[in-house]
Write a protein that holds these residues in place. Structure first.
Motif, PDB file in Angstrom:
ATOM      1  N   ASN A   1       0.817  -1.215   0.000  1.00 33.84           N
ATOM      2  CA  ASN A   1       0.000   0.000   0.000  1.00 33.84           C
ATOM      3  C   ASN A   1       0.851   1.265   0.000  1.00 33.84           C
ATOM      4  O   ASN A   1       0.483   2.271  -0.604  1.00 33.84           O
TER       5      ASN A   1
ATOM      6  N   GLU B   1      -4.838   3.550   7.201  1.00 34.58           N
ATOM      7  CA  GLU B   1      -6.045   2.955   6.643  1.00 34.58           C
ATOM      8  C   GLU B   1      -7.106   2.894   7.725  1.00 34.58           C
ATOM      9  O   GLU B   1      -6.816   2.774   8.915  1.00 34.58           O
TER      10      GLU B   1
ATOM     11  N   PHE C   1      -9.638   1.617   3.610  1.00 34.10           N
ATOM     12  CA  PHE C   1      -9.510   2.835   2.816  1.00 34.10           C
ATOM     13  C   PHE C   1      -8.263   3.600   3.252  1.00 34.10           C
ATOM     14  O   PHE C   1      -8.047   3.856   4.434  1.00 34.10           O
TER      15      PHE C   1
ATOM     16  N   SER D   1      -3.698   6.195  -7.739  1.00 36.12           N
ATOM     17  CA  SER D   1      -4.282   4.900  -7.389  1.00 36.12           C
ATOM     18  C   SER D   1      -4.977   4.903  -6.038  1.00 36.12           C
ATOM     19  O   SER D   1      -5.787   4.020  -5.753  1.00 36.12           O
ATOM     20  N   ILE D   2      -4.673   5.887  -5.168  1.00 33.73           N
ATOM     21  CA  ILE D   2      -5.347   5.921  -3.867  1.00 33.73           C
ATOM     22  C   ILE D   2      -6.242   7.154  -3.724  1.00 33.73           C
ATOM     23  O   ILE D   2      -6.616   7.522  -2.616  1.00 33.73           O
TER      24      ILE D   2
ATOM     25  N   GLN E   1     -10.030   4.277  -5.354  1.00 32.49           N
ATOM     26  CA  GLN E   1     -10.227   3.273  -4.307  1.00 32.49           C
ATOM     27  C   GLN E   1     -11.654   2.730  -4.300  1.00 32.49           C
ATOM     28  O   GLN E   1     -11.860   1.524  -4.139  1.00 32.49           O
TER      29      GLN E   1
ATOM     30  N   SER F   1     -12.933  -1.078  -4.819  1.00 32.59           N
ATOM     31  CA  SER F   1     -13.523  -1.701  -3.632  1.00 32.59           C
ATOM     32  C   SER F   1     -14.986  -2.077  -3.829  1.00 32.59           C
ATOM     33  O   SER F   1     -15.424  -3.152  -3.421  1.00 32.59           O
TER      34      SER F   1
END
Length: 403
Positions: A90, A129, A151, A178-179, A184, A188
């Motif tokens: 991550n 997260e 998340f 990407s985040i 996300q 998800s």
């Protein structure tokens, strides 16, 4: 802040509907975040529910932000967030575009660089997260809510909140990283790689996924499309020419007119060379329409008497003469008093990096669909021309009980 009471009613109602949130395992059409405009800063503020126990945090919306970041030590403090290791997958995801920060040390935390798009400042923050709750809709269960358990976002220092709307505790990044929030939630929840914004001076909305259910197929299918360009995490479109009341301006000599879209800039700005041509042509068009110039009011460069029903039409001509982003009326003028109004286009100076930066006012009551997968931007132009607004479209949708 205007419409915050609507936020509270919205989320309270949803939590009453669902005492517990189901785990992921279904595909949702979209996730929904109501957006209010802060009258003092003209920023757009969304609210996110997160942590244990679930609590809410207000965040300034930033189209070009890499990820969501917040002050984790004030406001709602979660007991469930977990620090991310610098050697984790991550952490690598978060630093994918930061080539100078790819090394890791065992037993150390992952640090990223939260960016305040309002002040242009960056600092270090820890990547964490936590669980977030999102309000999602599928055809069989309007109003269903769910949680995303891992998340990723960043914790920033309190001083990094400088310049943000009162009560805001961070920023919600919508860039291509990407985040970022859309990236996300797409992976998800399983909805398409796209998001939509429909900003308003009252109650607007941010959607990740497909927005047909909210705005209806009539508006969604009326969108025009133009190629969407991404640089780092910012979104751009190419403007071939500018027209005022149908007259094409001689701005092609300034080179390619690349236009950046920004939710942290309240009004459209132009590099000085383009603004000079634009403002001169606008005055000429306004004079032909018998508009009377009045004393300017900062930060505006052109102001007029508010007497009279019409103002010049502005067209941003995109990839062809058939594809135009039309700006007029409420999207071009700012009422500064009972007697005067000012043009919401500003001189961005000689050093502005993009020839044009399209600001929040010009995006209000305009449904914008950022299709990341196909690199296209869908836009409605002003919904006022369709005799509706972002706010009234929400009221007329299947989600009207939430607004």
């Amino acid at each position: 802040m205007a419409s915050l009471s609507q936020f509270l009613l919205f989320f309270s109602f949803l939590f009453c509907l669902k005492n517990t949130f189901p785990v992921l395992g279904f595909q949702s059409n979209f996730a929904l975040f109501p957006v209010a405009k802060d009258a003092a800063t003209l920023q757009y503020v969304a609210r996110i529910s997160h942590g244990a126990p679930l609590g809410s945090t207000d965040l300034v919306v930033d189209l070009g932000g890499s990820f969501l970041w917040m002050d984790c030590n004030s406001g709602h403090v979660s007991s469930s967030y977990r620090l991310i290791s610098s050697c984790s997958v991550n952490c690598s995801r978060a630093k994918f575009h930061d080539l100078g920060s790819t090394s890791c040390l065992l037993n150390t935390n992952c640090y990223v660089s939260p960016y305040n798009g309002v002040t242009g400042s960056t600092s270090m923050g820890e990547l964490v997260e936590d669980v977030i709750a999102v309000d999602s809709v599928d055809p069989s269960d309007v109003g269903q809510s769910t949680t995303v358990d891992h998340f990723l976002f960043a914790c920033a220092s309190t001083f990094r909140l400088q310049g943000l709307a009162s009560g805001a505790k961070g920023m919600m990044g919508l860039g291509k990283a990407s985040i970022s929030l859309p990236s996300q939630l797409s992976s998800s929840i399983g909805h398409p790689q796209k998001f939509s914004v429909c900003l308003s001076s009252s109650t607007g909305v941010l959607l990740t996924g497909s927005g047909d259910t909210v705005f209806g197929t009539k508006i969604a299918r009326s969108l025009a499309y133009t190629p969407l360009i991404t640089k780092q995490n910012d979104y751009f479109i190419n403007v071939q020419s500018i027209k005022i009341n149908g007259r094409r301006l001689a701005v092609h000599e300034q080179g390619k007119l690349e236009a950046k879209l920004s939710t942290v800039v309240p009004y459209t700005t132009m590099v000085s060379s383009v603004y000079a041509i634009f403002s001169k042509a606008y005055v000429e068009a306004a004079t032909k329409m018998n508009m009377t110039r009045v004393e300017t009011v900062a930060p505006f460069g052109l102001c007029f008497s508010s007497k009279g029903p019409w103002v010049p039409e502005i067209d941003l001509v995109l990839q062809s003469e058939m594809v135009k982003w039309r700006i007029q009326g409420r999207n071009s003028m700012v009422k500064v008093s009972e007697e005067s109004m000012c043009l919401g286009f500003l001189d961005g100076g000689l050093e502005q990096s993009s020839p044009i930066v399209i600001g929040g006012l010009q995006m209000e009551d305009n449904l914008l669909e950022f299709d990341i997968g196909s690199s296209m931007l869908g836009f409605s132009s002003s919904l006022l021309l369709k005799e509706t607004t972002c706010s009234s479209s929400l009221q007329d949708s299947t989600l009207k009980q939430f607004f």
